[in-house]
Scaffold this motif. Structure first.
Motif, short mmCIF file in Angstrom:
data_model
loop_
_atom_site.label_atom_id
_atom_site.label_comp_id
_atom_site.label_asym_id
_atom_site.label_seq_id
_atom_site.Cartn_x
_atom_site.Cartn_y
_atom_site.Cartn_z
N ARG A 123 -8.76 6.48 3.00
CA ARG A 123 -8.10 7.30 1.97
C ARG A 123 -7.25 8.43 2.55
O ARG A 123 -6.43 9.00 1.86
CB ARG A 123 -9.13 7.87 1.00
N LYS A 124 -7.44 8.74 3.84
CA LYS A 124 -6.59 9.77 4.47
C LYS A 124 -5.18 9.24 4.69
O LYS A 124 -4.22 9.98 4.67
CB LYS A 124 -7.19 10.23 5.80
N GLU A 125 -5.08 7.94 4.90
CA GLU A 125 -3.79 7.34 5.21
C GLU A 125 -3.09 6.73 3.99
O GLU A 125 -1.91 6.95 3.78
CB GLU A 125 -3.98 6.25 6.27
N ILE A 126 -3.83 5.97 3.20
CA ILE A 126 -3.24 5.35 2.01
C ILE A 126 -4.05 5.71 0.77
O ILE A 126 -5.25 5.94 0.85
CB ILE A 126 -3.13 3.82 2.16
N ASP A 127 -3.36 5.78 -0.38
CA ASP A 127 -4.08 6.16 -1.59
C ASP A 127 -4.04 5.10 -2.69
O ASP A 127 -4.70 5.25 -3.71
CB ASP A 127 -3.56 7.50 -2.14
N ARG A 128 -3.31 4.00 -2.46
CA ARG A 128 -3.23 2.99 -3.50
C ARG A 128 -2.79 1.66 -2.90
O ARG A 128 -2.06 1.62 -1.92
CB ARG A 128 -2.23 3.43 -4.55
N VAL B 133 0.86 -1.19 0.00
CA VAL B 133 0.00 0.00 0.00
C VAL B 133 0.90 1.24 0.00
O VAL B 133 2.01 1.20 0.50
CB VAL B 133 -0.98 0.03 1.20
N ARG B 134 0.39 2.33 -0.59
CA ARG B 134 1.18 3.57 -0.66
C ARG B 134 0.65 4.58 0.33
O ARG B 134 -0.54 4.89 0.34
CB ARG B 134 1.14 4.14 -2.08
N ARG B 135 1.56 5.10 1.17
CA ARG B 135 1.20 6.13 2.14
C ARG B 135 0.94 7.44 1.41
O ARG B 135 1.75 7.89 0.60
CB ARG B 135 2.34 6.37 3.14
N ARG B 136 -0.17 8.06 1.74
CA ARG B 136 -0.53 9.32 1.09
C ARG B 136 0.45 10.44 1.44
O ARG B 136 0.83 11.22 0.59
CB ARG B 136 -1.95 9.73 1.52
N ARG B 137 0.92 10.50 2.68
CA ARG B 137 1.71 11.66 3.13
C ARG B 137 3.07 11.78 2.46
O ARG B 137 3.58 12.88 2.29
CB ARG B 137 1.85 11.68 4.64
N ILE C 288 10.91 -0.49 -6.14
CA ILE C 288 9.85 0.39 -5.65
C ILE C 288 10.33 1.03 -4.35
O ILE C 288 11.06 0.42 -3.58
CB ILE C 288 8.54 -0.42 -5.46
N ARG C 289 9.97 2.30 -4.12
CA ARG C 289 10.42 3.02 -2.92
C ARG C 289 9.61 2.57 -1.71
O ARG C 289 8.43 2.87 -1.60
CB ARG C 289 10.25 4.52 -3.13
N LEU C 290 10.28 1.88 -0.78
CA LEU C 290 9.63 1.34 0.41
C LEU C 290 10.00 2.13 1.66
O LEU C 290 11.07 2.74 1.72
CB LEU C 290 10.06 -0.11 0.63
N THR C 291 9.13 2.06 2.66
CA THR C 291 9.46 2.60 3.97
C THR C 291 10.61 1.78 4.55
O THR C 291 10.83 0.64 4.14
CB THR C 291 8.26 2.51 4.93
N PRO C 292 11.36 2.33 5.52
CA PRO C 292 12.48 1.58 6.09
C PRO C 292 12.09 0.21 6.66
O PRO C 292 12.77 -0.78 6.43
CB PRO C 292 13.01 2.51 7.18
N THR C 293 10.99 0.14 7.38
CA THR C 293 10.56 -1.14 7.95
C THR C 293 10.21 -2.14 6.85
O THR C 293 10.59 -3.30 6.91
CB THR C 293 9.37 -0.95 8.91
N SER C 294 9.50 -1.68 5.84
CA SER C 294 9.12 -2.57 4.74
C SER C 294 10.34 -3.01 3.94
O SER C 294 10.40 -4.15 3.46
CB SER C 294 8.09 -1.90 3.83
N ARG C 295 11.33 -2.15 3.83
CA ARG C 295 12.58 -2.52 3.15
C ARG C 295 13.28 -3.64 3.93
O ARG C 295 13.77 -4.61 3.35
CB ARG C 295 13.49 -1.29 3.04
N TYR C 296 13.30 -3.52 5.25
CA TYR C 296 13.89 -4.54 6.10
C TYR C 296 13.17 -5.88 5.90
O TYR C 296 13.81 -6.92 5.72
CB TYR C 296 13.82 -4.12 7.57
N ILE C 297 11.84 -5.86 5.94
CA ILE C 297 11.05 -7.07 5.76
C ILE C 297 11.34 -7.69 4.39
O ILE C 297 11.59 -8.89 4.28
CB ILE C 297 9.54 -6.78 5.92
N ARG C 298 11.32 -6.86 3.35
CA ARG C 298 11.59 -7.34 2.00
C ARG C 298 12.96 -8.00 1.92
O ARG C 298 13.10 -9.10 1.37
CB ARG C 298 11.52 -6.19 1.00
#
Length: 128
Positions: free
Chosen positions: A95-100, A18-22, A109-119
């Protein structure tokens, strides 16, 4: 106990992100735990909020991550669950938090640090 729970669902070589809107960064779905909530209950609630039409099969705890991210310096405290089966439409609930939401190969793909670690732990680069 972890502060947050994350879901890893894979299908045909792709993972659910999921993609973070912020900030436009991609991540494995999930979120912060509420008081008196178990890690698994947290994940089920977060998935229902973020992706209400997604149906999850059996969840199993892969790992509890309690570490300091080497790049960001941020402390990670996450319970990472693997879904044996995930199906349904990827309709966005919050939709306030995620947009896709997409099924995507875990690299490029550009991941958050935690998601990069998991990947990097679950889907290491293949050596040639």
């Amino acid at each position: 106990m972890a502060k947050a729970s994350k879901l890893v669902a894979a299908k045909r070589g792709k993972v659910l992100l999921v993609r973070r809107r912020r900030d436009g960064l991609w991540m494995f779905p999930g979120g912060r735990k509420r008081s008196k909530e178990t890690d698994k209950d947290c994940l089920r609630r977060e998935i229902k909020e973020e992706l209400p039409r997604l149906k999850l099969g059996r969840l199993s705890l892969w790992k509890e991550v309690k570490a300091k991210n080497k790049r960001s310096g941020r402390k990670m405290s996450d319970a990472i669950f693997i879904a044996r089966n995930a199906k349904g439409k990827l309709a966005i609930g919050d939709r306030k938090e995620i947009d896709r939401a997409i099924w995507q190969k875990p690299r490029g793909i550009r991941l958050t640090p935690t998601s990069r670690y998991i990947r990097d732990q679950l889907f290491p680069r293949k050596s040639k």
